[in-house]
Every structure is written in C-alpha cells, then in structure tokens.
Design a protein around this motif. Structure first.
Motif, PDB file in Angstrom:
ATOM      1  N   MET A   1     -15.133   0.508   6.070  1.00  0.00           N
ATOM      2  CA  MET A   1     -14.226   0.576   4.920  1.00  0.00           C
ATOM      3  C   MET A   1     -13.003  -0.324   5.184  1.00  0.00           C
ATOM      4  O   MET A   1     -12.383  -0.227   6.234  1.00  0.00           O
ATOM      5  CB  MET A   1     -13.748   2.010   4.738  1.00  0.00           C
ATOM      6  CG  MET A   1     -13.829   2.492   3.319  1.00  0.00           C
ATOM      7  SD  MET A   1     -15.459   3.077   2.810  1.00  0.00           S
ATOM      8  CE  MET A   1     -15.847   4.300   4.060  1.00  0.00           C
ATOM      9  N   GLU A   3      -9.211  -1.833   5.018  1.00  0.00           N
ATOM     10  CA  GLU A   3      -7.829  -1.326   4.827  1.00  0.00           C
ATOM     11  C   GLU A   3      -7.338  -1.771   3.456  1.00  0.00           C
ATOM     12  O   GLU A   3      -7.542  -2.927   3.075  1.00  0.00           O
ATOM     13  CB  GLU A   3      -6.902  -1.972   5.860  1.00  0.00           C
ATOM     14  CG  GLU A   3      -6.698  -1.257   7.192  1.00  0.00           C
ATOM     15  CD  GLU A   3      -6.167   0.145   7.126  1.00  0.00           C
ATOM     16  OE1 GLU A   3      -4.948   0.286   7.013  1.00  0.00           O
ATOM     17  OE2 GLU A   3      -6.971   1.097   7.197  1.00  0.00           O
ATOM     18  N   LEU A   4      -6.671  -0.878   2.768  1.00  0.00           N
ATOM     19  CA  LEU A   4      -6.117  -1.268   1.471  1.00  0.00           C
ATOM     20  C   LEU A   4      -4.754  -1.926   1.669  1.00  0.00           C
ATOM     21  O   LEU A   4      -4.034  -1.620   2.617  1.00  0.00           O
ATOM     22  CB  LEU A   4      -5.979  -0.038   0.571  1.00  0.00           C
ATOM     23  CG  LEU A   4      -7.297   0.643   0.213  1.00  0.00           C
ATOM     24  CD1 LEU A   4      -7.051   1.904  -0.603  1.00  0.00           C
ATOM     25  CD2 LEU A   4      -8.230  -0.287  -0.540  1.00  0.00           C
ATOM     26  N   TRP A  27      -3.384   0.086  -5.635  1.00  0.00           N
ATOM     27  CA  TRP A  27      -4.047   0.093  -4.331  1.00  0.00           C
ATOM     28  C   TRP A  27      -3.209   0.606  -3.170  1.00  0.00           C
ATOM     29  O   TRP A  27      -3.760   1.284  -2.307  1.00  0.00           O
ATOM     30  CB  TRP A  27      -4.694  -1.281  -4.045  1.00  0.00           C
ATOM     31  CG  TRP A  27      -3.761  -2.454  -4.075  1.00  0.00           C
ATOM     32  CD1 TRP A  27      -3.151  -3.041  -3.022  1.00  0.00           C
ATOM     33  CD2 TRP A  27      -3.342  -3.171  -5.240  1.00  0.00           C
ATOM     34  NE1 TRP A  27      -2.351  -4.086  -3.440  1.00  0.00           N
ATOM     35  CE2 TRP A  27      -2.459  -4.191  -4.801  1.00  0.00           C
ATOM     36  CE3 TRP A  27      -3.596  -3.056  -6.609  1.00  0.00           C
ATOM     37  CZ2 TRP A  27      -1.843  -5.097  -5.679  1.00  0.00           C
ATOM     38  CZ3 TRP A  27      -2.987  -3.962  -7.478  1.00  0.00           C
ATOM     39  CH2 TRP A  27      -2.110  -4.962  -7.014  1.00  0.00           C
ATOM     40  N   ARG A  31      -5.438   5.775  -1.850  1.00  0.00           N
ATOM     41  CA  ARG A  31      -6.007   6.770  -0.922  1.00  0.00           C
ATOM     42  C   ARG A  31      -5.204   8.069  -0.931  1.00  0.00           C
ATOM     43  O   ARG A  31      -5.703   9.124  -0.565  1.00  0.00           O
ATOM     44  CB  ARG A  31      -6.094   6.161   0.497  1.00  0.00           C
ATOM     45  CG  ARG A  31      -7.182   6.735   1.374  1.00  0.00           C
ATOM     46  CD  ARG A  31      -8.550   6.845   0.705  1.00  0.00           C
ATOM     47  NE  ARG A  31      -9.159   5.583   0.431  1.00  0.00           N
ATOM     48  CZ  ARG A  31      -9.847   5.302  -0.678  1.00  0.00           C
ATOM     49  NH1 ARG A  31     -10.053   6.208  -1.601  1.00  0.00           N
ATOM     50  NH2 ARG A  31     -10.371   4.105  -0.862  1.00  0.00           N
ATOM     51  N   GLN A  32      -3.949   7.979  -1.363  1.00  0.00           N
ATOM     52  CA  GLN A  32      -3.125   9.190  -1.492  1.00  0.00           C
ATOM     53  C   GLN A  32      -3.628  10.057  -2.650  1.00  0.00           C
ATOM     54  O   GLN A  32      -3.727  11.268  -2.521  1.00  0.00           O
ATOM     55  CB  GLN A  32      -1.691   8.765  -1.760  1.00  0.00           C
ATOM     56  CG  GLN A  32      -0.644   9.804  -1.475  1.00  0.00           C
ATOM     57  CD  GLN A  32       0.738   9.214  -1.768  1.00  0.00           C
ATOM     58  OE1 GLN A  32       1.069   8.096  -1.326  1.00  0.00           O
ATOM     59  NE2 GLN A  32       1.522   9.933  -2.542  1.00  0.00           N
ATOM     60  N   PRO A  35      -8.064  10.839  -1.778  1.00  0.00           N
ATOM     61  CA  PRO A  35      -8.439  10.816  -0.361  1.00  0.00           C
ATOM     62  C   PRO A  35      -9.935  11.093  -0.212  1.00  0.00           C
ATOM     63  O   PRO A  35     -10.535  11.720  -1.089  1.00  0.00           O
ATOM     64  CB  PRO A  35      -7.602  11.942   0.241  1.00  0.00           C
ATOM     65  CG  PRO A  35      -7.290  12.853  -0.893  1.00  0.00           C
ATOM     66  CD  PRO A  35      -7.264  12.014  -2.130  1.00  0.00           C
ATOM     67  N   TYR A  36     -10.507  10.622   0.895  1.00  0.00           N
ATOM     68  CA  TYR A  36     -11.934  10.870   1.135  1.00  0.00           C
ATOM     69  C   TYR A  36     -12.194  12.330   1.500  1.00  0.00           C
ATOM     70  O   TYR A  36     -11.496  12.887   2.348  1.00  0.00           O
ATOM     71  CB  TYR A  36     -12.447   9.969   2.257  1.00  0.00           C
ATOM     72  CG  TYR A  36     -12.538   8.510   1.861  1.00  0.00           C
ATOM     73  CD1 TYR A  36     -13.350   8.123   0.794  1.00  0.00           C
ATOM     74  CD2 TYR A  36     -11.828   7.534   2.550  1.00  0.00           C
ATOM     75  CE1 TYR A  36     -13.434   6.790   0.416  1.00  0.00           C
ATOM     76  CE2 TYR A  36     -11.914   6.202   2.175  1.00  0.00           C
ATOM     77  CZ  TYR A  36     -12.716   5.836   1.103  1.00  0.00           C
ATOM     78  OH  TYR A  36     -12.794   4.528   0.735  1.00  0.00           O
ATOM     79  N   SER A  40      -5.595  15.966  -0.568  1.00  0.00           N
ATOM     80  CA  SER A  40      -4.380  16.201   0.212  1.00  0.00           C
ATOM     81  C   SER A  40      -3.696  17.409  -0.393  1.00  0.00           C
ATOM     82  O   SER A  40      -3.584  17.524  -1.614  1.00  0.00           O
ATOM     83  CB  SER A  40      -3.458  14.981   0.236  1.00  0.00           C
ATOM     84  OG  SER A  40      -3.574  14.252  -0.946  1.00  0.00           O
TER      85      SER A  40
END
Ligand code: GTQ
Length: 347
Positions: A1, A3-4, A27, A31-32, A35-36, A40
């Motif tokens: 994956m 990095e953004l 972007w 991910r905040q 999240p995978y 969160s």
C-alpha cells in the motif's frame, strides 16, 4: 500500500488558495476518516461508579433547586470524546437525574427521544402524554420524540433514575430542540403495561385490524415483569446461551424506539461471557449484582447501579462475581439506528 501524500507535502500557497475557496484535499485525511479494518474511536471504556454519582447528585439537590435546574442531572461524559460533549458514546447520552419529594420537573417535549431506567427511591411518576407511569426500581419508561413529559414526586426520600437519550445524534444533525408546556391533564387509567399490553402475544384486536394507532403503544416496562421473564427464560435455555431479552414495541416486534435499543441481560451465578463483537456502541447499567468487565483490554469492576461505556467494535467480556446470586444488566445500544442505516455488523 503506498503512503498517501501529506498536507505538508503540498505548496503552502496552493493549500492557502484552496482554503480561501472553502476547499480541502482529501488524501492527507483519507486514512483518518476511512481507516483500514476498524474505525478510529475516541470513546474509551469507562465505569461511572454510582457511589460517586450519588453523593454528588444529592449535593446538587442541596445546591440547586429544581426551579433553577428544570432537570437536575449529572451527565456521564466519556473522557475520550471530551467532557463538554456530553456523550457516553458517540450516539448515546446518559444522565443521572434526581428528584426530591414535592418537586416537579416541568412539562416539555423535544425532538430527541429519551428513556428513564429507575435506579433508586419510590413515589416518583413520569407523565407521558397524559399517561401516568409509576417509577419503581428497574422500570423502563419511554418518552419518545415529540411526546409531552413531566416528572413529579409525591412520595418520600430522593428518587434517582438514569436518562438515556439519542441527543448526541439529533444535536449533531442540528435537529435538537424543545417546547415547554403547561402541566398535562392526566388519565385516570393505569399505564398500558397494567391495562392494554399486560401479556406478551396479546394486543388489542382493533390495533391490528386498523394497522394504525400510536407508534409507541407501551411506554412503561415494569422491572417486576422483566426480571420474571429473564428467570423463566434462563430456566429453559441451554447454559451456554446468553440470557438477554429485548424491549420491543408489542404491536410490531421492532425496537421500541427508532435510534436506541434497549435490552436486559441476566448473568447466572458465576457466569462469565464473551459478548458478540458488534459495530454498535453501548452502555451497560447494573440493575443489581456485582462483577467484572474486560472492554477492549480495560479491566473494570462493577457494582449495583454502576454504568459502563462500550465503544463501537469493542471486545467485551463480562462476569458475575457472585456464585449464589444472578446479576442483571440494562443495555442501551445504537443498533436500531445502525440497522436502519444499513451498516450494522456482528463479527
Ligand atoms: O427528563 O426530560 O437527562 O429533557 C436531559 C434532557 C433529561 C428530561 C435529561 C431532558 C431530560
């Protein structure tokens, strides 16, 4: 994956130019918000001990007359979200309310829905759209969105109950408001749990024929009935089955309110149990008994009338530490809302 890209990685004048036009790049924050694997969560597992609440609530009774409070409530605020947010979990508001003999918490109605679960004392009543609901320890009383409600206390000694509201959600949607009213004219008839919906499986035939009537036909669920139902159920199901009963609308079988769900658990003497991991957040309130909980790794000891927060997606184990007495928990969760919105999951 890969990095953004970060905000810092972009030219300052570009970011500033975006902000001037009320724009932000996704972007750096993607991910905040997505999240995978697991959301969160700011909500932390916490136990609010009744011992601590009670002393401070009685003190509020001395410090603040009901006229200056309207509702004399201490709010159980999750420290992970921030105390000023008044959220036990992201969707669940929990307060502990005190009413003293002779007091009235005046009539009003509001867009959030509420329930009351009685913690201690005798002689208080909640009047809901003219229906007088007695408040005995463990009784659940609904005050759904838009229904008038006022609390009165004509007995002796303090009465305390737990308030659960869908306020955080309704407030976040900028849809929370209240209307004051004159005291309600009351019905002489006992509440529907004693008259119209006294036994599971029996409802007025007219309600079924017309497919109409109130969205909230049953406003009071007496603990006397709930505890007997839990014991009867426990006596017939396998020992490895969780003894949990849901509070439902007797004419639809669906959760009794649209956003929050309510249920009661009986833990047999010495019983230890892992709950199904779910996408819903929850609050566990101890009706009676004592024990321990392990919520996402946090070890909590619980006693009668304590209240605990369970974050979304949490791992939960609970145990009754008595080997002779059952323990009873009242559960509030936001599963009905998540189910309606299509993202409820069990893992
Ligand atoms: O008793 O009507 O804890 O309106 C918060 C808001 C209780 C109530 C709360 C309310 C009430």
């Amino acid at each position: 994956m890969s990095e953004l890209g970060t905000l810092e990685g972009l030219p300052k004048e570009y970011v500033k130019g975006l902000a001037d036009r009320n724009l932000v790049p996704l972007w750096p924050s993607l991910r905040q918000v997505l999240p995978y694997g697991i959301p969160s969560r700011r909500t932390v597992p916490v136990n609010w001990r009744y011992k601590d609440i009670r002393d401070n609530l009685l003190r509020a009774g001395d410090l603040t007359p009901i006229e200056k409070a309207e509702r004399r409530v201490l709010v159980l605020s999750n420290p992970g979200i921030g105390l000023e947010s008044m959220q036990a979990t992201p969707s669940i508001y929990i307060g502990m309310q005190l009413i003293l003999p002779g007091e009235t918490a005046p009539n009003h109605k509001h867009s959030p829905s509420a329930v009351r679960f009685v913690v201690e004392g005798e002689g208080a009543k909640t009047i809901v759209n003219g229906e007088v609901c007695p408040m005995e320890k463990g009784d659940l009383i609904l005050t759904p969105s838009g229904l008038w409600h006022e609390h009165v206390h004509t007995g002796h000694g303090p009465v305390v109950w737990l308030d659960a509201l869908d306020l955080p959600l309704v407030y976040a949607l900028e849809a929370s408001y209240c209307i004051e009213g004159e005291s309600q004219p009351v019905s002489n008839r006992p509440d529907a749990s004693q008259t119209t919906y006294t036994k599971a499986g029996l409802v007025p035939s007219s309600v079924i024929r017309k497919r109409g009537g109130s969205d909230y036909p049953l406003l009071r669920f007496p603990w006397r009935d709930v505890s007997v139902a839990l014991q009867d159920y426990a006596s017939v199901v396998d020992k490895d089955e969780l003894v949990q009963l849901a509070y439902v609308n007797p004419t639809t079988g669906q959760p009794c309110l649209p956003i929050l769900g309510f249920s009661a658990i009986m833990l047999r003497p010495g019983e230890e149990r892992t709950l199904t991991r779910r996408s819903a957040s929850a609050v566990l309130h101890v009706q009676s008994g004592k024990g321990t909980a392990l919520i996402d790794g946090a070890e909590l000891d619980w006693d009668e009338s304590d209240t605990m927060a369970v974050p979304t997606h949490a791992n939960v184990q609970i145990a009754n530490s008595s080997t002779s007495e059952p323990a009873y928990l009242f559960v509030v969760d936001d599963a009905p809302m998540q189910q309606k919105l299509g993202f409820y999951e069990e893992f």
